[in-house]
Design a protein around this motif. Sequence first.
Motif, PDB file in Angstrom:
ATOM      1  N   UNK A 138      54.217  37.600  31.034  1.00 49.24           N
ATOM      2  CA  UNK A 138      53.146  37.272  32.356  1.00 49.24           C
ATOM      3  C   UNK A 138      53.802  36.981  33.568  1.00 49.24           C
ATOM      4  N   UNK A 139      53.066  36.699  35.208  1.00 54.82           N
ATOM      5  CA  UNK A 139      53.675  36.333  35.931  1.00 54.82           C
ATOM      6  C   UNK A 139      52.171  35.669  36.667  1.00 54.82           C
ATOM      7  N   UNK A 140      51.535  35.284  36.856  1.00 52.20           N
ATOM      8  CA  UNK A 140      50.198  34.641  37.196  1.00 52.20           C
ATOM      9  C   UNK A 140      50.274  33.485  37.550  1.00 52.20           C
ATOM     10  N   UNK A 141      49.615  33.211  39.585  1.00 50.15           N
ATOM     11  CA  UNK A 141      49.954  31.894  40.117  1.00 50.15           C
ATOM     12  C   UNK A 141      51.489  31.395  39.928  1.00 50.15           C
ATOM     13  N   UNK A 156      43.322  43.418  46.280  1.00 54.95           N
ATOM     14  CA  UNK A 156      43.235  43.351  44.582  1.00 54.95           C
ATOM     15  C   UNK A 156      43.600  42.116  43.559  1.00 54.95           C
ATOM     16  N   UNK A 157      44.381  41.420  44.284  1.00 53.63           N
ATOM     17  CA  UNK A 157      44.915  40.268  43.556  1.00 53.63           C
ATOM     18  C   UNK A 157      43.959  38.896  44.042  1.00 53.63           C
ATOM     19  N   UNK A 158      44.092  38.932  45.542  1.00 54.52           N
ATOM     20  CA  UNK A 158      42.563  37.770  45.799  1.00 54.52           C
ATOM     21  C   UNK A 158      41.600  38.007  46.321  1.00 54.52           C
ATOM     22  N   UNK A 159      41.093  39.476  45.920  1.00 56.52           N
ATOM     23  CA  UNK A 159      39.425  39.138  46.256  1.00 56.52           C
ATOM     24  C   UNK A 159      38.996  39.829  45.220  1.00 56.52           C
ATOM     25  N   UNK A 160      39.892  40.752  44.800  1.00 55.78           N
ATOM     26  CA  UNK A 160      39.089  41.609  43.150  1.00 55.78           C
ATOM     27  C   UNK A 160      39.950  41.096  41.979  1.00 55.78           C
ATOM     28  N   UNK A 161      40.765  39.750  42.153  1.00 55.35           N
ATOM     29  CA  UNK A 161      41.478  39.024  41.088  1.00 55.35           C
ATOM     30  C   UNK A 161      41.826  39.916  40.043  1.00 55.35           C
ATOM     31  N   UNK A 162      42.377  41.251  40.455  1.00 54.30           N
ATOM     32  CA  UNK A 162      43.312  41.969  39.954  1.00 54.30           C
ATOM     33  C   UNK A 162      45.039  41.468  38.578  1.00 54.30           C
ATOM     34  N   UNK A 198      57.786  33.864  25.926  1.00 55.01           N
ATOM     35  CA  UNK A 198      56.997  35.134  25.609  1.00 55.01           C
ATOM     36  C   UNK A 198      56.573  35.587  27.208  1.00 55.01           C
ATOM     37  N   UNK A 199      56.908  34.769  28.576  1.00 54.31           N
ATOM     38  CA  UNK A 199      56.706  34.683  29.497  1.00 54.31           C
ATOM     39  C   UNK A 199      57.224  35.084  30.930  1.00 54.31           C
ATOM     40  N   UNK A 200      56.966  35.255  31.569  1.00 54.73           N
ATOM     41  CA  UNK A 200      58.577  34.358  33.139  1.00 54.73           C
ATOM     42  C   UNK A 200      57.541  33.552  33.544  1.00 54.73           C
ATOM     43  N   UNK A 201      56.100  33.594  34.037  1.00 53.87           N
ATOM     44  CA  UNK A 201      55.375  31.576  33.963  1.00 53.87           C
ATOM     45  C   UNK A 201      54.199  32.199  34.035  1.00 53.87           C
ATOM     46  N   UNK A 202      53.319  31.505  33.652  1.00 51.35           N
ATOM     47  CA  UNK A 202      52.100  31.858  33.333  1.00 51.35           C
ATOM     48  C   UNK A 202      51.438  30.939  34.503  1.00 51.35           C
ATOM     49  N   UNK A 203      51.926  30.228  35.379  1.00 51.85           N
ATOM     50  CA  UNK A 203      50.683  29.275  36.230  1.00 51.85           C
ATOM     51  C   UNK A 203      51.834  28.082  36.165  1.00 51.85           C
ATOM     52  N   UNK A 204      50.939  27.608  37.262  1.00 51.43           N
ATOM     53  CA  UNK A 204      51.085  25.784  37.085  1.00 51.43           C
ATOM     54  C   UNK A 204      50.531  25.123  36.131  1.00 51.43           C
ATOM     55  N   UNK A 234      45.741  34.641  39.556  1.00 53.38           N
ATOM     56  CA  UNK A 234      43.038  34.706  39.225  1.00 53.38           C
ATOM     57  C   UNK A 234      42.922  33.527  39.927  1.00 53.38           C
ATOM     58  N   UNK A 235      42.752  33.462  40.987  1.00 54.32           N
ATOM     59  CA  UNK A 235      42.279  32.036  41.581  1.00 54.32           C
ATOM     60  C   UNK A 235      40.467  32.075  41.627  1.00 54.32           C
ATOM     61  N   UNK A 236      40.041  33.638  41.933  1.00 60.56           N
ATOM     62  CA  UNK A 236      38.950  33.087  42.297  1.00 60.56           C
ATOM     63  C   UNK A 236      38.194  33.075  40.679  1.00 60.56           C
ATOM     64  N   UNK A 237      38.949  33.262  39.678  1.00 59.65           N
ATOM     65  CA  UNK A 237      38.115  32.970  37.699  1.00 59.65           C
ATOM     66  C   UNK A 237      38.665  31.485  37.756  1.00 59.65           C
ATOM     67  N   UNK A 238      39.059  30.961  38.606  1.00 57.53           N
ATOM     68  CA  UNK A 238      39.445  29.243  38.869  1.00 57.53           C
ATOM     69  C   UNK A 238      38.854  28.702  39.788  1.00 57.53           C
TER      70      UNK A 238
END
Length: 244
Positions: free
Chosen positions: A97-100, A150-156, A56-62, A123-127
């Motif tokens: 999802x294509x995250x991280x 938006x992605x890096x500073x806002x974690x959008x 169900x995903x493209x790639x959810x991260x590492x 969403x690196x700022x959430x981790x």
Amino acid sequence: MVRVEQRDDIGDGVVLITLDRPDRRNAVDHETLLALVDAQRQHADARVVVLTGAPPAFCAGADLQGVREDVFSADLRRVLQGFTEMACPVVASIDGPALGAGAQLVAVADLRMSTPGSVVGIPAAKLGLVVEQWTIDRIAREFGASVARGMFVGAEVYRGERLHAMGAIHRLGHLDDALAWAGELARLAPLSLSGHKIALEAIAAGRVDDADAAAAKAAAWASEDAAEGRRAFLEKRPAVFRGR
């Protein structure tokens, strides 16, 4: 882990690479990275590569289990740069999802297709993490500085339809649409596509008068394909390009 299929039924030289860890939402582990490096090497002569993920995903991260972070990061960078260095166009087909690390893979594709509801983000700022500058630069150039902030500073996270409206996603559609697009690309002149890709990557690296780009241009203009293109134009027929 990684499925690689030769899809000559779609177009000559079309290769489909599928991240196939659906139980982990296709998060890339060290073994997956090594398989991607091998796929890049084995299919260096492809006309078009389509990169996607099993539902169900493209790639959810590492997935860092069982490997040191520095080793994983080095191999991830190797994979990312490997896609930028492939001579052929790389098309990312995003469904889910294509995250991280997934967003990083999307960013190194030459062309991107997404379903409207898919989401892309880092969403690196959430981790509590900081992403390497190479990735930040790539995201800023490919998606735009505003999206990168938006992605890096806002974690959008951004939906596919929103990125399409901004120009970061080239087309909206599903995997079948991406494969049809790959078929169109496979009928174009390979030396032209490769030469333009080399020039674009050189410009991104700050090399305006790049020797490799100049050599690729000279080779294309002197090629049999260039002669075929001119003949086909005069004869009012589709050109048949052979990459030489």
